[in-house]
Motif scaffolding. Structure first.
Motif, PDB file in Angstrom:
ATOM      1  N   TYR A  66      61.908  19.417 -39.527  1.00 48.85           N
ATOM      2  CA  TYR A  66      61.134  20.464 -40.181  1.00 48.85           C
ATOM      3  C   TYR A  66      61.906  20.894 -41.422  1.00 48.85           C
ATOM      4  CZ  TYR A  66      59.237  25.003 -41.383  1.00 48.85           C
ATOM      5  OH  TYR A  66      58.695  26.059 -42.069  1.00 48.85           O
TER       6      TYR A  66
ATOM      7  N   CYS B  53      57.255  25.544 -35.930  1.00 44.98           N
ATOM      8  CA  CYS B  53      58.668  25.612 -36.311  1.00 44.98           C
ATOM      9  C   CYS B  53      58.914  26.786 -37.251  1.00 44.98           C
ATOM     10  CB  CYS B  53      59.107  24.304 -36.981  1.00 44.98           C
ATOM     11  SG  CYS B  53      59.199  22.896 -35.865  1.00 44.98           S
ATOM     12  N   CYS B  58      62.746  27.401 -35.788  1.00 38.67           N
ATOM     13  CA  CYS B  58      63.532  26.410 -35.069  1.00 38.67           C
ATOM     14  C   CYS B  58      63.257  25.027 -35.642  1.00 38.67           C
ATOM     15  CB  CYS B  58      63.181  26.429 -33.584  1.00 38.67           C
ATOM     16  SG  CYS B  58      61.498  25.912 -33.224  1.00 38.67           S
ATOM     17  N   ASP B  59      63.928  24.043 -35.133  1.00 40.44           N
ATOM     18  CA  ASP B  59      63.749  22.682 -35.604  1.00 40.44           C
ATOM     19  C   ASP B  59      62.864  21.906 -34.625  1.00 40.44           C
ATOM     20  OD1 ASP B  59      63.957  20.431 -37.138  1.00 40.44           O
ATOM     21  OD2 ASP B  59      66.126  20.604 -37.386  1.00 40.44           O
ATOM     22  N   VAL B  60      62.434  20.750 -35.056  1.00 47.32           N
ATOM     23  CA  VAL B  60      61.536  19.952 -34.225  1.00 47.32           C
ATOM     24  C   VAL B  60      62.185  19.601 -32.889  1.00 47.32           C
ATOM     25  CG1 VAL B  60      60.227  17.817 -34.076  1.00 47.32           C
ATOM     26  CG2 VAL B  60      60.423  19.002 -36.260  1.00 47.32           C
TER      27      VAL B  60
END
Lengths: 72, 72
Positions: A66, B53, B58-60
DNA sequence: GCGTTTTTTATCGTTTTACGATAATTATTT
DNA sequence: AAATAATTATCGTAAAACGATAAAAAACGC
């Protein structure tokens, strides 16, 4: 709004595998894998994603990221 | 063959956000978000993933995981 | 340079599936 | 028990993967 970027290229270099080879092992056409590799897709099936992770022996985070855009 | 699992529940607890709230902020129906949260989907659009996200910051990898099956 | 192989791009068709809307059911909370 | 939140079910529509094929472009070996 940020976006999702595919980092398949990086992992392929790391695993030293060609597009053709990966496509065959993953079980999808090389044409479609090329599209995935170059961010020409806007969604992905989990079956495809799992197969890629399987062959490349990596996690989802190594392939999908992302990327939040810089707010100016 | 392993599979992709969604770990949305974990991040929602961490961010202390309800399903209804997240659905509204993400911009999808609570019904569909519930399906995503409970692994009832077999693919996902990057636009949806990015929005999640974004809101959850947050990240994937925090949401999608590749779970390889134990070979017996 | 020239040919060969690999990769990318383009177009088209099919199939899969997300996603929405709605309603009903099942938690969960107060 | 009542209200709220979350899950499940069904159906319909729209989005988009994915395949096949062909063509173009790029990378590679000679």
């Amino acid at each position: 709004m940020g976006k999702i970027v595919l980092r398949l290229d990086r992992m392929m270099v790391e695993r030293k595998i060609s597009l053709g080879d990966l496509a065959e092992k993953v079980g999808i056409s090389n044409v479609n894998l090329s599209r995935i590799k170059n961010n020409k897709v806007t969604a992905i099936r989990f079956s495809t994603l799992a197969a890629i992770c399987e062959i490349l022996e990596c996690d989802v985070g190594d392939i999908l990221e992302y990327e939040k855009d810089d707010k100016s």
